[in-house]
Design an enzyme around this catalytic site. Structure first.
Site, PDB file in Angstrom:
ATOM      1  N   HIS A  56      -7.381  -7.873   8.246  1.00 53.87           N
ATOM      2  CA  HIS A  56      -7.497  -6.612   7.213  1.00 53.87           C
ATOM      3  C   HIS A  56      -8.443  -7.059   5.895  1.00 53.87           C
ATOM      4  O   HIS A  56      -8.213  -8.170   5.507  1.00 53.87           O
ATOM      5  CB  HIS A  56      -6.326  -6.194   6.787  1.00 53.87           C
ATOM      6  CG  HIS A  56      -5.261  -5.572   7.808  1.00 53.87           C
ATOM      7  ND1 HIS A  56      -4.105  -4.766   7.557  1.00 53.87           N
ATOM      8  CD2 HIS A  56      -5.490  -5.385   9.151  1.00 53.87           C
ATOM      9  CE1 HIS A  56      -3.690  -4.414   8.725  1.00 53.87           C
ATOM     10  NE2 HIS A  56      -4.426  -4.778   9.677  1.00 53.87           N
ATOM     11  N   GLU A  58      -7.377  -6.986   2.774  1.00 52.33           N
ATOM     12  CA  GLU A  58      -6.661  -7.797   2.047  1.00 52.33           C
ATOM     13  C   GLU A  58      -6.636  -9.394   2.361  1.00 52.33           C
ATOM     14  O   GLU A  58      -6.852 -10.201   1.478  1.00 52.33           O
ATOM     15  CB  GLU A  58      -5.284  -7.467   1.860  1.00 52.33           C
ATOM     16  CG  GLU A  58      -5.318  -6.029   1.258  1.00 52.33           C
ATOM     17  CD  GLU A  58      -5.274  -5.106   2.492  1.00 52.33           C
ATOM     18  OE1 GLU A  58      -5.944  -4.960   3.327  1.00 52.33           O
ATOM     19  OE2 GLU A  58      -4.248  -4.049   2.376  1.00 52.33           O
ATOM     20  N   CYS A  86      -0.410  -2.838   3.828  1.00 47.97           N
ATOM     21  CA  CYS A  86       0.447  -2.643   4.898  1.00 47.97           C
ATOM     22  C   CYS A  86       1.516  -3.717   4.891  1.00 47.97           C
ATOM     23  O   CYS A  86       1.331  -4.319   3.599  1.00 47.97           O
ATOM     24  CB  CYS A  86      -0.121  -2.650   6.206  1.00 47.97           C
ATOM     25  SG  CYS A  86      -0.739  -4.372   6.471  1.00 47.97           S
ATOM     26  N   CYS A  89      -0.074  -7.157   4.930  1.00 52.38           N
ATOM     27  CA  CYS A  89      -0.745  -7.641   3.861  1.00 52.38           C
ATOM     28  C   CYS A  89       0.159  -7.694   2.540  1.00 52.38           C
ATOM     29  O   CYS A  89      -0.127  -8.687   1.783  1.00 52.38           O
ATOM     30  CB  CYS A  89      -1.930  -6.658   3.476  1.00 52.38           C
ATOM     31  SG  CYS A  89      -3.113  -6.572   4.752  1.00 52.38           S
TER      32      CYS A  89
END
Length: 157
Positions: A56, A58, A86, A89
């Protein structure tokens, strides 16, 4: 330059990263991490490209910063991300001790900051970053809407 302008400037950099993700058919999420001493790192979603569910935006930007700084702790840094983080993360943000998280638009399906869960403000955990949401919200949401609309149209065709 006032604080709101600074937040928007960094979010615009994250939006540019999200656009790069969309250009390679990744979900358009971008992230920028600014360290306490002003170093700037940026990344975008890449789970499809990298065949890695943890890629992701992040996580990618935290990896870049941690490697460059030689430390997984990103104390007093600020993370700008176009979409609400999420669970995965959010957990990484806590472990990295990121000081502030700024995000553009909420994620009603998997958001773990304010939407579905409130992980980053959970006082049972050993770290709670400051949270700012809604920065360039419409622009961030629009990227996602356009991307998924194109996906649905392509699927129908």
């Amino acid at each position: 330059m006032n604080n709101q302008q600074t937040l928007e400037d960094y979010m615009l950099l994250a939006i540019k990263q999200a656009e790069l993700a969309a250009a390679i058919d990744e979900v358009p999420v971008g992230a920028v991490l600014v360290t306490e001493d002003g170093q700037i790192f940026s990344a975008h979603n890449a789970p499809i490209t990298k065949h890695d569910a943890t890629s992701h935006a992040e996580i990618e930007v935290m990896r870049l910063a941690s490697e460059a700084l030689g430390n997984y702790r990103l104390l007093n840094s600020t993370l700008y991300v176009t979409l609400e983080p999420c669970l995965m993360c959010s957990g990484a943000i806590i472990h990295a001790r990121i000081g502030t998280v700024v995000f553009g638009t909420n994620d009603e399906k998997t958001g773990a900051v304010t939407s579905l869960y409130q992980v980053l403000s959970d006082e049972r955990l050993n770290h709670q970053p400051q949270i700012t949401s809604g920065i360039l919200k419409d622009e961030c949401a629009s990227l996602l809407r356009i991307f998924f609309k194109k996906k649905r149209l392509t699927k129908k065709a």
